[in-house]
Structures are given as C-alpha cells and as structure tokens.
Enzyme design. Structure first.
Site, PDB file in Angstrom:
ATOM      1  N   ARG A   1     -32.939 -14.465 -20.459  1.00 43.99           N
ATOM      2  CA  ARG A   1     -33.021 -14.551 -18.996  1.00 43.99           C
ATOM      3  C   ARG A   1     -33.577 -13.239 -18.451  1.00 43.99           C
ATOM      4  NH1 ARG A   1     -28.161 -16.844 -15.165  1.00 43.99           N
ATOM      5  NH2 ARG A   1     -29.382 -17.093 -13.270  1.00 43.99           N
TER       6      ARG A   1
ATOM      7  N   TYR B   1     -28.370  -5.667 -15.241  1.00 44.58           N
ATOM      8  CA  TYR B   1     -27.435  -5.397 -16.331  1.00 44.58           C
ATOM      9  C   TYR B   1     -28.156  -4.643 -17.450  1.00 44.58           C
ATOM     10  CZ  TYR B   1     -24.392  -8.701 -13.859  1.00 44.58           C
ATOM     11  OH  TYR B   1     -23.625  -9.333 -12.918  1.00 44.58           O
TER      12      TYR B   1
END
Length: 244
Positions: free
Chosen positions: A222, A175
């Site tokens: 993350r 992403y």
C-alpha cells in the site's frame, strides 16, 4: 447488474483464487486484546464481512514488532509465535464463509507515540520534525533497518503459518515504510535514500526476504498516490515507486 458483472467474477492474486472482486481494505478497529492477540470481537468483525460476501479482507494494521512501532493501544500483532494461534483462529472463521484474508503488516515509524512504545522516541529514515506530533524521529542506523527488514519477513512467515492467504506491506500514510519512500521525510545519503530505487530499497528488500522465506506467497504494497505536501510524493513519483 450487467455493468457490475465483472465485480462478481473470480479473481486471482499471486495464485490465490478470490471468489469476487470485492475487497475490504485495512481499517484500524481497536478490537484486538491489549497484547495484540485476536479477540472474539475481532473474529466476529471479520467473520461478519466474510459471511456478507466479501471476496478478500485485509486486516487492520498489524504490528510486526513487539518492541516498537505501535500506534494503537489495542492493535493486532503477528510478531511472535504466541500471536500465530489466535490469528489462525481468525483465518479459519473467515475461510469458513468462503472469503480470503490478507494481513496488513505495519510499523508506525515516526507516527508511533512514545506512550505506546515504552517511552521510545519514534524512528524514521531521517531525524526531522513531525509537525503532527511535534516529535523529532531518530535517524535509523543500517543495523536498525536490517532488524526491521528481518521482523517484517518473520511476521510474513508467521502469517503463512497461521493460514493467512497473503500479506500487505503498509508503505503509506507517513508510517515507517512510507516515510522511507517519500522524499519529504527521507533525506538519507546512503543506499536507503536519494533515488526512487534507494528510497524504496527497504521495501524491496522486505519483499525479496518474504519471497525467499515463503515461496509463492501473495504480497501487496500500500503506497501513497500523493503526500499532499510540498516536496513529498506526487502522482508521477508514485508511478515510479510502483514500477520499482
């Protein structure tokens, strides 16, 4: 039982006390409404986990921009004031059962399908082909990077207003933020590419922005331990990213 004793002891993340060491990681569930608000189903989904004894819940990937970066037609959103109230209801229900809840802030970047983003081409650090969806992402300008940083910070402010206990920046899985960190997708030659510090700059600027706006508010990030592709993040590189 003695072997698992530590699991049931209290823990602390950035000043937030958590009743045990059991955390539910972020997983997409598609239970939000079509415009990204919290639905009764979504509240029930997280409330059940809180009632079950989970110490910390991370929400599914949550949009921080209404105009780009969507990856799911029913994806939770915290981009605007209208989303704050519905997220607040969710936080209240989770807290009622003694659990804590963090929102995972997300932008799809080069993985965001045009069909879910008003036909917009996916954006990323560099204009390269995404072999998964066959699309070439547009190379982000510094103005666009600045806009994204501001939106992440504003989303964290909205989370704090909604009574959410902390945030997690989704900088993994290809992403947007993860594509900046990875040398596989980041070919930039300005201050947002090249060295590990430069590749992580967008994330560190978001963290600094959140700290300035929210004070002592828990922030998790993350990241990938490995990209599993040639020229991508390796475990040794991931360690340097974590230090940065």
């Amino acid at each position: 039982e003695m072997r698992c004793q530590k699991l049931f002891e209290k823990g602390c993340i950035g000043g937030v006390e958590i009743r045990n060491r059991v955390a539910m990681t972020a997983m997409g569930n598609g239970l939000a409404s079509w415009d990204g608000e919290v639905s009764l189903e979504l509240i029930r989904f997280y409330e059940d986990r809180a009632r079950g004894g989970c110490g910390l819940i991370f929400t599914e990937f949550t949009r921080m921009d209404e105009t780009s970066g969507a990856c799911n037609p029913n994806q939770l959103c915290i981009a605007t004031r209208k989303h704050v109230r519905s997220v607040q209801r969710m936080a209240e229900r989770v807290h009622r059962h003694g659990a804590r809840i963090f929102v995972q802030l997300h932008h799809g970047g080069r993985e965001a399908p045009p069909a879910l983003n008003d036909g917009k081409q996916p954006m990323g650090p560099s204009a390269i082909l995404n072999k998964v969806n066959g699309l070439v992402s547009t190379e982000m300008t510094k103005e666009e990077i600045g806009y994204i940083i501001k939106k992440f910070v504003a989303a964290a402010v909205n989370c704090q207003k909604a009574g959410i206990d902390g945030v997690e920046l989704h900088a993994a899985h290809g992403y947007l933020l993860g594509s900046f960190i990875s040398p596989y997708t980041n070919k930039r030659t300005d201050e947002y590419g090249g060295s590990v510090q430069n590749c992580c700059r967008i994330v560190t600027e978001i963290i600094n922005g959140i700290r300035a706006a929210c004070g002592r508010y828990p922030i998790c990030v993350r990241i990938n331990g490995s990209d599993f592709v040639e020229g991508g993040i390796t475990l040794a590189y991931a360690v340097e990213v974590a230090k940065t």
